[in-house]
Scaffold this active site. Structure first.
Site, PDB file in Angstrom:
ATOM      1  N   HIS A   8       1.056  -1.212  -0.188  1.00  0.00           N
ATOM      2  CA  HIS A   8      -0.269   0.258   0.080  1.00  0.00           C
ATOM      3  C   HIS A   8       0.907   1.499   0.153  1.00  0.00           C
ATOM      4  O   HIS A   8       0.858   2.188  -0.111  1.00  0.00           O
ATOM      5  CB  HIS A   8      -1.329  -0.192   1.582  1.00  0.00           C
ATOM      6  N   ASP A  53       0.401  -7.225   1.889  1.00  0.00           N
ATOM      7  CA  ASP A  53       0.661  -6.207   1.776  1.00  0.00           C
ATOM      8  C   ASP A  53       2.508  -6.223   1.937  1.00  0.00           C
ATOM      9  O   ASP A  53       2.738  -5.750   2.467  1.00  0.00           O
ATOM     10  CB  ASP A  53       0.425  -5.617   3.111  1.00  0.00           C
ATOM     11  N   SER A  77       4.737   2.674   8.714  1.00  0.00           N
ATOM     12  CA  SER A  77       4.614   1.035   6.929  1.00  0.00           C
ATOM     13  C   SER A  77       5.718   0.865   6.983  1.00  0.00           C
ATOM     14  O   SER A  77       6.901   1.587   5.633  1.00  0.00           O
ATOM     15  CB  SER A  77       3.646   1.545   6.132  1.00  0.00           C
TER      16      SER A  77
END
Length: 560
Positions: free
Chosen positions: A128, A160, A235
């Protein structure tokens, strides 16, 4: 009757009650999940901050840390050498155009974290963070004065994960933790939260060493739960042990429940070589998130699409909502689980049927990944098996030409909603049928009086009632209007059954009605869940009218 601003999602078709979580997987609440920081670029030069509910990751491959002997992160006394860890942790800025359900399309510079896993600059981050971006800029150790270019090699929306290649050089890099990862292991989360170039680390312990987890943006078999605090921007950053060895990659955090998640080392090591070779895994090239509204999962929202991917070639675009794959409704439990289960069952290279709702034009599309590209579904075409009949008469009477010309209206009972041309007049009062039954109704036309008494203007009627109280069946609706059609000189062009996966019923399509030669469609059906009956009638004089009415019928919502 009141005008309402409502979702353009056809709730009777895609909104279903969220199913109970699968017993073998955890489905947590991630309402305030913190992991990825995105700055919206404005022409004024100021940046509004948008916090996305997205995730992070681990890397793989058993490689030694450091380009030179002694450059690894192990410190005296077994602690973490802060400087060494920082040197192999990267900040990534992905610039591109993304589409948000709340804000629509915008150019964004999203910042996440990552880490280097080889001397020549192979690095790991989240799907993402990078997928769909136009450019990637990377900074090492918080040094924004030295920008490194990078490209995506392979990615996975289900895991992911993404592997990127930095421009070739000699880099310090991480090794992987060897042996079991146990509950209560001391861990550190490293990265660049809040989009700030200042490197940070937080400390905690592993609270759950290995669990399956479905989230709105991933579906993983192996996840580490820990309490080393992570925030937006973390992230893709590493989760390390006291020796500085990788045990996972942070991809989600919930401050309310002090819950932080990292993709388990083993999950990543299973796929890292494949991703590094340039092949994606469990991926169609979508940067997506399960979209939930009022507790109902609606589908997988497409934030962006990787150029040249299966999704791109199928014509799936940023801002689309994927509602079904291979006949399976996806995202209904608010996670990527069903989407990823379809890929696990069939493989990412298989020809997969897909159904998409596109809010940009208020229409449904069907097609295939790795097959026939998506095309718009026409309610009129589905009913008639043609382009809609003769549609004789004056040109341009529909009164709308683009999605911007439509507005969403509700009936007086707030059971129905539909997009209609903003210039049309609307009646939302309850309809009483000849048997005395009550139906929620929306009737719309440029001239409601002329629509009710002549064939001179286009218009539509959408009626619905709970199945338990409906006084007319689908067949009886057709019988009810037949005498009027015959009296107007209409010719029955088509009589057939109707089924679109959401409704099952019957329809009549009449042509040559009245002195204008108008077309008239009468369709009535029972919803697939058996909750309600709908009756749709359409009057059109031109092809433009048919396009306008098709847009409207493709957007209607019925809730009982």
């Amino acid at each position: 009757m009141r005008i309402a601003r409502r979702s353009h999602v056809h709730c009777t078709a895609i909104a279903k009650a969220i199913g109970a979580p699968r017993t073998e997987r955890t489905v947590p609440s991630f309402g305030d999940m913190n992991a990825h920081q995105t700055s919206r670029r404005a022409f004024t030069g100021s940046a509004a901050i948008l916090v996305l509910t997205t995730a992070a990751l681990t890397g793989c491959t058993t490689l030694g840390f450091g380009a030179n002997p002694g450059s690894g992160p192990a410190a005296d006394g077994g602690g973490v050498a802060f400087d060494a860890v920082q040197s192999a942790t990267i900040q990534i800025e992905a610039v591109g155009t993304f589409v948000s359900p709340e804000e629509g399309g915008y150019e964004a510079a999203g910042r996440g974290s990552g880490f280097i896993i080889s001397e020549d600059g192979l690095a790991v981050t989240n799907n993402h963070v990078v997928v769909g971006a136009g450019t990637l800029d990377v900074w090492r150790g918080g040094d924004t004065s030295d920008t490194v270019n990078a490209k995506v090699l392979g990615s996975s929306e289900c895991l992911d994960l993404a592997v990127i290649q930095l421009q070739k050089d000699d880099y310090p890099y991480f090794d992987w933790h060897e042996g079991d990862i146990a509950t209560a292991t001391d861990v550190y989360a490293a990265g660049f939260p809040l989009g700030d170039p200042e490197f940070t680390m937080t400390r905690g312990i592993v609270s759950k060493a290995d669990t399956a987890m479905d989230t709105p943006w991933a579906s993983l078999d192996h996840v580490i739960e820990h309490d080393a605090r992570i925030r937006p921007g973390n992230s893709g950053g590493p989760l390390i042990d006291t020796e500085g060895a990788l045990i996972g990659v942070n991809y989600a955090g919930n401050d309310q429940y002090d819950q932080n998640l990292a993709i388990h080392r083993d999950e990543v090591q299973d796929v890292i070589e494949t991703l590094a070779s340039g092949e994606s895994v469990l991926s169609l090239g979508v940067n997506g998130t399960a979209l939930v509204s009022e507790g109902q999962g609606l589908g997988i929202w497409v934030n962006s699409v990787a150029s040249g991917s299966a999704a791109d070639e199928a014509g799936v675009a940023p801002g689309d909502l994927i509602t079904k794959m291979e006949g399976v409704s996806v995202g209904t439990d608010g996670t990527m689980a069903d989407y990823c289960d379809v890929l696990r069952t069939h493989g990412q290279d298989a020809t997969l049927s897909v159904e998409v709702y596109r809010p940009a034009d208020g229409r449904y599309y069907t097609g295939q990944f790795n097959g026939k590209a998506v095309t718009a579904v026409s309610v009129v075409d589905d009913a008639t098996g043609s382009t809609g009949g003769s549609a004789g008469g004056a040109s341009g009477s529909g009164g709308a030409s683009s999605p911007a010309d439509f507005t969403t209206v509700t009936d007086d009972t707030e059971s129905l909603a539909v997009d209609v041309p903003a210039a049309w007049n609307v009646d939302g009062s309850v309809f009483i049928d000849p048997q005395g039954g009550e139906w929620a109704r929306i009737e719309a036309s440029p001239d409601l009086s002329a629509y009710a008494s002549s064939w001179s203007v286009p218009g539509l009627s959408v009626l619905a009632a709970p199945a338990a109280t409906a006084t007319l069946s689908p067949d009886e609706w057709l019988q009810l209007v037949t005498p009027t059609m015959q009296a107007a000189g209409c010719q029955l062009s088509t009589h057939d059954t109707y089924s679109d996966g959401y409704y099952d019923g019957v329809f009549d399509y009449w042509i040559g009605c009245g002195d204008t030669g108008a077309d008239y469609l009468m369709l009535s059906a029972l919803s697939s869940d058996g909750s309600h009956v709908v009756a749709l009638s359409v009057q059109a004089l031109t092809e433009d009218d048919l396009a306008v009415i098709d847009h409207a019928l493709g957007s209607f919502i019925a809730q009982f």
